[in-house]
Design an enzyme around this catalytic site. Structure first.
Site, mmCIF file in Angstrom:
data_model
loop_
_atom_site.group_PDB
_atom_site.id
_atom_site.type_symbol
_atom_site.label_atom_id
_atom_site.label_comp_id
_atom_site.label_asym_id
_atom_site.label_seq_id
_atom_site.Cartn_x
_atom_site.Cartn_y
_atom_site.Cartn_z
ATOM 1 N N GLU A 10 -6.357 -7.081 -0.764
ATOM 2 C CA GLU A 10 -6.563 -7.058 0.857
ATOM 3 C C GLU A 10 -7.816 -6.123 0.456
ATOM 4 O OE1 GLU A 10 -3.496 -5.416 3.133
ATOM 5 O OE2 GLU A 10 -4.817 -4.123 4.506
ATOM 6 N N GLU A 12 1.157 -1.349 0.303
ATOM 7 C CA GLU A 12 -0.152 -0.156 -0.089
ATOM 8 C C GLU A 12 0.993 0.993 -0.084
ATOM 9 O OE1 GLU A 12 -3.115 -0.078 3.432
ATOM 10 O OE2 GLU A 12 -4.106 -1.965 1.981
#
Length: 448
Positions: free
Chosen positions: A263, A175
């Protein structure tokens, strides 16, 4: 063998004689014995990207569904052979994501221990015929370039060791955040890491994170990477991200890039709060409609809404519904799992146990489509690491064959076996003795 002595009387008159000797020779019959390959691929085989779709080895779109670990430095004990096997057999999970943090006690400060954890999970997934995502979990470090040299070295090692297995998927930056952008930071990083992997592993899927905690897939779609078998990850949490993020995904896929949601959570973006099941269901339905593969955060018993397990749950599977959180129950159902999963049928042998006077060929079959048969020919008990049956087995000597069947979403079959005794296959060879001529009596010793 013993020696045989025979006295032969000869008369003074010279004569010739021929002695015929018949003896049994133990020989090894033909060496073209079937050699099976190890179980190295999951049910979809070698994955590839075709347009905006993840596809199986035949080019058919496929949707992988599974679980992500929490940080391995905290909750690695929930990701092991037994728990993964339970998820495969009871929930229908076909992919596991191993989240290896870079910071917060992760790889950068403990490279050896974190790498060993990853290797154990990857090998377990290979043995279980599941896909596995190796996740370079940047988060607090914001920019993937912060540790790009360590990332390059790590992924080169992973590719060297596991690139030959089609089970493996690389996720090179979890991320990116904190002002990190696609054009100046993430894409240059990807252009540095991807060639290092591709020099070793030319085929396996590589997943690339996007800016704003892997939400800006639309920006990446307007300036994509120029490699094959590349996917882009989009992360969401149902309490925070709704239709506007689905719109970004729709746009990105319309531009021709493939998305993998590595995710997502039923909670809000903090991992806590909720769960928000109505919005989660919208997301699950959306991903199904687009054939978007996903792994849910997280397989752990942490006291937060996104955890799948209640505090104190077993670390090795065997969970009943009472062990699952509200999120865990929802995700299990979304994957398609049930605690009453049926058992796959045991394999059938084309040849019954018995004694045969020549080499035989044995065919193994299963009545369950898309199942996999594992077998042994040395009498040992087969496991999911045993050879996968792909073609008839040649039996040229006394052999015990044992086999069982596996299928995603079902429990393994019972082990069946057959014993084949091969007799009277040794050829009889006639050997002519030499001719002798004597003019008096002699004793001749023949050694057989």
């Amino acid at each position: 063998m013993f020696s045989k002595i025979k006295k032969i009387n000869f008369f003074k008159k010279t004569f010739s004689f021929l002695i015929a000797v018949v003896m049994m020779l133990f020989t090894v019959l033909g060496t073209n014995t079937y050699k099976a390959e190890a179980a190295t691929t999951s049910f979809g085989g070698q994955l590839k990207v075709v347009g905006s779709q993840l596809c199986d080895s035949n080019g058919k779109p496929i949707q992988l569904k599974g679980m992500s670990s929490h940080g391995l430095q905290w909750y690695v004990n929930f990701v092991n052979y037994d728990s993964m096997k339970f998820l495969r057999d009871k929930w229908g999970v076909n992919v596991i994501r191993a989240a290896m943090y870079t910071n917060e006690g992760g790889y950068i400060s403990n490279p050896s221990s974190q790498k060993e954890k990853i290797k154990k999970i990857v090998q377990d997934a290979i043995d279980l015929n599941m896909y596995v995502i190796i996740d370079w979990h940047i988060l607090s470090d914001n920019n993937p370039n912060t540790y790009k040299e360590q990332a390059k070295s790590f992924f080169q090692e992973m590719a060297e060791e596991y690139g030959k297995y089609s089970n493996v998927i690389y996720e090179i930056c979890n991320e990116p955040n904190g002002g990190t952008n696609w054009a100046n930071d993430i894409k240059p990083y990807a252009n540095y890491i991807i060639p290092a992997i591709r020099a070793i592993d030319p085929n396996n899927i590589i997943i690339v994170g996007t800016s704003t905690w892997s939400q800006d897939v639309d920006i990446a779609a307007d300036n994509p990477l120029r490699y094959s078998n590349i996917m882009y990850t989009c992360h969401f949490y149902a309490g925070t991200h709704t239709q506007s993020l689905r719109d970004k995904i729709n746009y990105a896929m319309s531009k021709g890039i493939a998305i993998f949601v590595t995710e997502w959570g039923t909670s809000d973006a903090s991992g806590n709060g909720g769960p928000y099941l109505d919005e989660s269901q919208k997301w699950v339905d959306f991903m199904a409609s687009k054939n978007i593969s996903w792994t849910n955060w997280a397989l752990c018993d942490k006291s937060e809404a996104s955890a799948a397990l209640k505090s104190g749950s077993s670390t090795t599977g065997g969970w009943t519904d009472s062990d699952l959180t509200t999120s865990g129950l929802f995700v299990k159902k979304s994957i398609g799992g049930s605690n009453t999963t049926s058992q796959t049928s045991a394999p059938t042998f084309s040849l019954q146990s018995g004694t045969y006077d020549s080499a035989q060929t044995v065919t193994l079959t299963s009545s369950d489509n898309d199942s996999v048969i594992h077998y042994t020919t040395d009498g040992t008990t087969p496991t999911s690491s045993s050879p996968v049956y792909t073609s008839p087995i040649t039996i040229s000597k006394t052999t015990t064959v044992k086999a069982f069947t596996t299928k995603t979403g079902m429990t393994d079959s019972n082990i069946t076996s057959a014993v084949y005794t091969i007799s009277n296959t040794d050829p009889v060879k006639q050997v002519s003795a030499p001719t002798f001529s004597y003019n008096q009596e002699h004793t001749i010793q023949l050694k057989l």
